[in-house]
Write a protein that holds these residues in place. Structure first.
Motif: not given
Length: 296
Positions: A3-12, A42-50, A73-76
């Motif tokens: 996902i860090n690469e997306k910050f290089k591709e997009k301004n936000t 979205p550029d990615y979706i994050s998923v929490t856990y309890g 892209d998902s962020l676990a």
């Protein structure tokens, strides 16, 4: 892709957070949420856990659906205070097996109702321990949390920010902030990092408050200060659910527009599994985001 690469591709970068249902509940509800959010691109979706990792298996499963079915892209989320290294290894293996290489490394809260499950001795005391460990285990993009108003367990905001520098030095690839209701706190943190020569991408975490019952619980958990103008909104519209929802969305939209105008790296929306709210916010900011990212 990290996902860090997306910050290089997009301004936000624009992203959402969701959480798995309780162990006794069906996954169908969250899959409906994922489907609705996926249509917002979205550029990615994050998923929490309890707490205590009570839904960590669902986190991997949901993250896999996001990545492999929707090609988003998902962020676990990965918490460590109640885990041993073998458990972390198993989760990381399962993530890699499901084509997921993005992790949000968190300490997590000690689950008081299952204290007996805490490793003895504790193998991970802080998120920094987890960041270092995950980085040693493979090609993972590791995000870390940051706290514009300081972590509740930190004696001062400044000491918390010093600890954040340590997490960054261990290899943190990007940062997601805790929610806040006054942008000045985010700008103070951002300025502090820039003064230290730190250019790690920093996303602003925004949660639209749309339910009066949420307020006290959320503030007690994260320590965010509620400004007087937000108190006025709650006092005026708290007993009218639709009015409060509309006002909460408007307030969050105002926050986001101001952040975008001031060059924020990204916006991370805590959706509370309510895609209709995320949809309204995205509609409100879409032209601004497209302009910033040169999409016409």
């Amino acid at each position: 892709m990290g996902i860090n690469e997306k910050f290089k591709e997009k301004n936000t970068v624009i992203s959402f957070e969701i959480f798995p249902p309780k162990e006794t509940s069906s996954l169908n509800t969250v899959y409906n949420t994922v489907d609705a959010l996926a249509h917002l691109h979205p550029d990615y979706i994050s998923v929490t856990y309890g707490a205590g990792g009570t839904s960590k298996n669902k986190t991997v499963e949901i993250s896999s659906i996001i990545k492999n079915k929707y090609n988003i892209d998902s962020l676990a989320h990965l918490t460590c205070i109640s885990s041993c290294k073998n458990e972390i290894d198993e989760i990381l293996f399962n993530l890699q097996e499901n084509n997921i290489n993005n992790v949000l490394a968190l300490r997590g809260d000690i689950p008081h109702d299952v204290v007996f499950s805490i490793p003895n001795p504790i193998e991970f005391n802080y998120s920094s321990d987890l960041i270092s460990y995950v980085k040693s285990k493979g090609d993972f993009c590791v995000a870390a949390a940051c706290y514009p108003e300081g972590h509740l367990d930190s004696p001062t905001k400044e000491s918390d920010w010093e600890n954040l520098q340590y997490k960054i030095n261990l290899g943190t690839d990007f940062l997601i902030s805790q929610l806040f209701f006054e942008n000045k706190y985010f700008y103070q943190l951002n300025d502090h990092l820039k003064e230290k020569g730190i250019n790690t991408p920093l996303q602003a975490g925004i949660m639209p408050i749309t339910n009066k019952a949420q307020i006290n619980k959320i503030i007690s958990l994260c320590g965010a200060k509620l400004p007087k103008r937000y108190e006025n909104i709650i006092n005026k519209f708290g007993d009218s659910p639709q009015a409060l929802q509309d006002a909460g969305i408007a307030y969050a939209t105002e926050q986001i527009i101001d952040l975008l105008a001031n060059g924020v790296d990204g916006i991370h929306i805590y959706t509370m599994n309510k895609p209709e709210i995320a949809k309204q916010i995205v509609r409100n900011i879409s032209s601004v985001v497209n302009s910033i990212n040169n999409i016409y």
